[in-house]
Design an enzyme around this catalytic site. Structure first.
Site, mmCIF file in Angstrom:
data_model
loop_
_atom_site.group_PDB
_atom_site.id
_atom_site.type_symbol
_atom_site.label_atom_id
_atom_site.label_comp_id
_atom_site.label_asym_id
_atom_site.label_seq_id
_atom_site.Cartn_x
_atom_site.Cartn_y
_atom_site.Cartn_z
ATOM 1 N N CYS A 277 0.819 -1.221 0.000
ATOM 2 C CA CYS A 277 0.000 0.000 0.000
ATOM 3 C C CYS A 277 0.852 1.270 0.000
ATOM 4 O O CYS A 277 0.583 2.175 -0.805
ATOM 5 C CB CYS A 277 -0.964 0.000 1.188
ATOM 6 N N ARG A 306 6.635 -11.510 5.214
ATOM 7 C CA ARG A 306 6.020 -11.383 6.533
ATOM 8 C C ARG A 306 6.623 -12.396 7.479
ATOM 9 O O ARG A 306 6.924 -13.512 7.071
ATOM 10 C CB ARG A 306 4.505 -11.624 6.451
ATOM 11 N N GLN A 324 1.484 -11.123 -3.776
ATOM 12 C CA GLN A 324 0.062 -10.756 -3.756
ATOM 13 C C GLN A 324 -0.417 -10.374 -5.147
ATOM 14 O O GLN A 324 0.315 -9.782 -5.925
ATOM 15 C CB GLN A 324 -0.158 -9.545 -2.851
ATOM 16 N N ASP A 326 -2.249 -7.902 -5.941
ATOM 17 C CA ASP A 326 -2.686 -6.746 -5.158
ATOM 18 C C ASP A 326 -3.167 -5.594 -6.041
ATOM 19 O O ASP A 326 -2.756 -5.483 -7.203
ATOM 20 C CB ASP A 326 -1.498 -6.257 -4.311
ATOM 21 N N HIS A 328 -4.663 -1.274 -5.334
ATOM 22 C CA HIS A 328 -5.230 -0.221 -4.496
ATOM 23 C C HIS A 328 -6.039 0.700 -5.387
ATOM 24 O O HIS A 328 -5.538 1.189 -6.397
ATOM 25 C CB HIS A 328 -4.112 0.509 -3.745
ATOM 26 N N LYS A 412 -12.481 -5.115 6.643
ATOM 27 C CA LYS A 412 -12.305 -5.830 5.382
ATOM 28 C C LYS A 412 -13.407 -6.854 5.160
ATOM 29 O O LYS A 412 -14.019 -7.345 6.106
ATOM 30 C CB LYS A 412 -10.985 -6.589 5.300
ATOM 31 N N HIS A 458 -8.283 -1.530 -0.715
ATOM 32 C CA HIS A 458 -7.198 -2.502 -0.922
ATOM 33 C C HIS A 458 -7.887 -3.790 -1.334
ATOM 34 O O HIS A 458 -8.842 -4.192 -0.683
ATOM 35 C CB HIS A 458 -6.461 -2.832 0.372
HETATM 36 C C1 TSB Z 1 -4.942 -6.496 -0.272
HETATM 37 N N1 TSB Z 1 -2.757 -4.388 1.973
HETATM 38 C C2 TSB Z 1 -3.654 -5.457 1.656
HETATM 39 C C3 TSB Z 1 -3.726 -5.659 0.146
HETATM 40 O O1 TSB Z 1 -3.817 -4.410 -0.514
HETATM 41 C C4 TSB Z 1 -3.156 -6.747 2.348
HETATM 42 O O2 TSB Z 1 -1.964 -6.963 2.436
HETATM 43 N N2 TSB Z 1 -4.098 -7.571 2.795
HETATM 44 S S1 TSB Z 1 -3.836 -8.955 3.575
HETATM 45 O O3 TSB Z 1 -2.931 -8.752 4.647
HETATM 46 O O4 TSB Z 1 -5.127 -9.487 3.937
HETATM 47 O O5 TSB Z 1 -3.159 -9.955 2.590
HETATM 48 C C5 TSB Z 1 -3.776 -10.268 1.361
HETATM 49 C C6 TSB Z 1 -3.940 -11.770 1.188
HETATM 50 O O6 TSB Z 1 -2.680 -12.411 1.266
HETATM 51 C C7 TSB Z 1 -4.781 -12.476 2.229
HETATM 52 O O7 TSB Z 1 -6.144 -12.369 1.945
HETATM 53 C C8 TSB Z 1 -4.301 -13.921 2.110
HETATM 54 O O8 TSB Z 1 -5.049 -14.615 1.110
HETATM 55 C C9 TSB Z 1 -2.867 -13.773 1.624
HETATM 56 N N3 TSB Z 1 -1.865 -14.090 2.664
HETATM 57 C C10 TSB Z 1 -1.694 -13.448 3.837
HETATM 58 N N4 TSB Z 1 -0.682 -13.989 4.538
HETATM 59 C C11 TSB Z 1 -0.184 -14.997 3.786
HETATM 60 C C12 TSB Z 1 0.886 -15.941 3.962
HETATM 61 N N5 TSB Z 1 1.651 -15.937 5.055
HETATM 62 N N6 TSB Z 1 1.112 -16.857 2.979
HETATM 63 C C13 TSB Z 1 0.351 -16.856 1.859
HETATM 64 N N7 TSB Z 1 -0.650 -15.992 1.639
HETATM 65 C C14 TSB Z 1 -0.927 -15.066 2.585
HETATM 66 ZN ZN ZN Z 2 -2.966 -2.735 0.699
#
Ligand code: TSB
Ligand code: ZN
Length: 587
Positions: A277, A306, A324, A326, A328, A412, A458
């Site tokens: 983001c 992460r 992702q 992703d 925005h 969300k 997002h």
């Molecule tokens: C959607 N900032 C928002 C983005 O813009 C975001 O990061 N959202 S999130 O934290 O929900 O992450 C998006 C998606 O990543 C989740 O819905 C999930 O499907 C996936 N995700 C989250 N953590 C993991 C992980 N450790 N391994 C694999 N996929 C993951």
């Molecule tokens: Zn985001």
């Protein structure tokens, strides 16, 4: 699958079964010493020190037999309460129990032990009344586990098992476990060379192999096209940012425990990014915007890092390095609902294409008491949460609410998908955010010339390519639809001496059409090659001999079928291209 820990009766049964396991192990390995044997969601385990001896998977049978014998004997299970000094005296030859007892506080803990026949163990209980009640159990696996989870300590042997109160439940459960094992994307990933991990790269950091990379590329192309059609613009941004970037966004205060630690380069401090983001906010800010430019939809297939606990990482499903799908979306307040609806519709469309039918929408809200995680602005939160509820109601979408699951910047809508086996996974998400645009001081000029702050949505449709791929591998059991299959067509000439040239001609024509084709020209028997084509789960096998060569036909065998079909090559091409285009399973 049942959660043993959450069922009181099964919990007691499984805990008692852990003692039965320990007693049997003691009979078979008299020098065995026991650490702890807790109940877990999947049953129970016991951590055991066997000195130099190692229990292998094949030894479990023998231990199980001994457990059955003890159970038949039917001894009662007695509870006794003792003082700390009595306990220390009784277990003085067992350093593990001494360790446990010494850390007990007599003033607020009752020290109790349970005895069945020739076996006594320190335990809080409760237990079943007699070992006779422990009849329907199974030992499942054995692994090493550091004492107290510390890698500096000795490795103990951890034996896992599960116990039910009737035969049918046990049988059903074992069937489910078999099914889960067969579908496990880590197993299929290995068999089909989709991805690997290596300790030198690190836990939760998958390496996508060529076959897996093909699937991922197809997924990327698929969603990229859909997003382009909906007016998204795609970007590339670095997967690091300075600490200041994440201080500006608020991640530093609210998301730090999920982030990798800081790297210092010259005088600057960097982090691997956990989210994209902030980068996209700066791209928006790069230019002045009028209300006429909005919505602006910035998409990226973006790599994030992460921190996930080492015990939680799992294949591609939960990783520490993820990509992702992703985007925005920068919108005016008036555009929130419409844009949100478009995202929900895109999610529904994608799920339809992939045949995903079993899912639930979860409205993830803040926990108003958690002032650490969530910024303190009730009005903003209530406004955002109600907006999402409104949209869901207008779309007639059923959902359930989950307190404390919101992102720190806003509520969300997550989609929880139920796989064929195992617990639900969160794939898609769409999040409403009034906070980050303020923190980055974003603006647009509205129709009366005034400066306004945009709202951000997002959203990630697949979630991550990693988790989505894990899901698809398990759903399809590795039998991918034609458009996703790493190898789509395998060609086998009946006899290399006579049919290789025709086979090569067919192969080149198919390759020129953009299909993924292999030609098996090894000097092996035809039957062997055909069987291997099935084991590799290749959707289409072509067998080419005299008949086919003379008439410009191909002999087609679809995956999973025994019978074959002769089709004119031109007709075959049409069928294949149509199947790929429609994303159907097979021709
Ligand atoms: C959607 N900032 C928002 C983005 O813009 C975001 O990061 N959202 S999130 O934290 O929900 O992450 C998006 C998606 O990543 C989740 O819905 C999930 O499907 C996936 N995700 C989250 N953590 C993991 C992980 N450790 N391994 C694999 N996929 C993951
Ligand atoms: Zn985001």
């Amino acid at each position: 699958m049942i959660n043993i820990k959450e069922d009181e009766k099964l919990s007691i049964l499984n805990h008692s079964c852990a003692h039965l396991l320990a007693q049997a192990v003691k009979h078979l390995y008299p020098s065995a010493k026991f650490w702890v044997g807790p109940v877990i969601e999947e049953g129970f385990y016991y951590d055991i020190d066997l000195g130099d001896e190692v229990v292998k998977e094949e030894d479990l049978d023998k231990i199980e037999k001994e457990m059955k014998k003890i159970s038949k004997d039917g001894k009662r299970i007695y509870r006794e309460e003792i003082s700390k000094s009595e306990a220390l005296e009784k277990f003085k030859d067992d350093p593990y129990k001494v360790d446990l007892i010494s850390r007990m506080d007599e003033s607020n803990t009752v020290i109790s032990m349970y005895t069945q026949g020739d076996f006594t163990d320190l335990c809080r209980g409760p237990h079943v009344e007699s070992v006779k009640e422990l009849k329907y159990f199974k030992l499942l696996k054995v692994s090493g586990a550091y004492w107290k989870g510390d890698s500096k300590n000795k490795v103990l042997q951890r034996i896992y098992g599960i116990c039910f109160d009737n035969e049918q439940d046990l049988e059903n459960h074992l069937k489910l476990l078999d099914e889960a094992k067969m579908r496990d994307h880590r197993k299929i990933g290995k068999e089909q060379d989709l991805f690997m991990t290596h300790e030198l790269v690190g836990a939760g950091m998958p390496l996508w192999l060529p076959n897996g990379a093909i699937i991922r590329k197809e997924l990327e192309n698929y969603i990229y096209q859909k997003e382009r059609d909906l007016g998204y613009e795609h970007v590339y941004t670095p997967c690091v940012g300075t600490v200041n970037l994440y201080k500006t966004s608020g991640h530093w205060d609210h998301y730090k425990e999920n982030m990798f630690p800081v790297m210092k380069v010259d005088e600057e401090e960097f982090v691997l990014r956990p989210m994209n983001c902030p980068h996209h906010m700066l791209i928006y800010k790069n230019k002045l915007h009028s209300y006429r430019d909005l919505p602006i939809r910035i998409g990226e297939f973006a790599t994030d890092f992460r921190y996930e606990a080492s015990g939680a990482v799992k294949g591609l499903e939960r990783v520490r390095c993820m990509c992702q799908n992703d985007a925005h979306l920068f919108v005016t307040p008036e555009q929130i609902k419409e844009e949100f609806k478009k995202v929900v519709n895109l999610i529904l469309e994608v799920y339809k294409d992939f045949g995903i039918e079993n899912y639930k929408f979860r409205l993830s809200l803040r926990d108003p008491h958690d002032k650490d995680k969530y910024f303190d602005d009730d009005e903003m939160w209530n406004n955002a949460e109600n907006k999402l509820r409104d949209v869901l109601n207008e779309l007639n979408i059923e959902y359930f609410e989950a307190l404390g699951e919101a992102a720190f910047y806003g509520p969300k809508l997550d989609v929880e998908v139920k796989p064929a086996v195992g617990p639900e996974v969160t794939l898609s998400t769409c999040q409403l955010d009034f906070l980050l645009p303020r923190r980055f001081d974003l603006s647009y000029i509205d129709n009366s010339g005034e400066r306004k702050v945009p709202v951000v949505l997002h959203r990630a449709i697949f979630g991550t390519f990693d988790r989505f791929s894990a899901f698809i591998i398990e759903e399809t059991k590795g039998q991918f639809p034609l458009w996703l299959s790493p190898t789509q067509i395998n060609i086998i000439p009946v006899n290399n001496a006579y049919h290789l040239e025709y086979a090569m001609d067919i192969k080149n024509k198919l390759l020129n059409l953009g299909l993924r084709v292999e030609l098996d020209d090894r000097d092996e028997k035809l039957g062997y090659k055909m069987r291997e084509s099935q084991t590799k789960k290749i959707p289409i096998t072509l067998v080419l001999g005299d008949n086919e060569k003379e008439s410009n036909f191909v002999n087609v065998r679809k995956y999973g079928l025994i019978e074959t079909e002769n089709i004119a090559f031109d007709e075959f091409i049409k069928l294949v291209l149509e199947t790929v285009k429609n994303k159907s399973k097979n021709i």
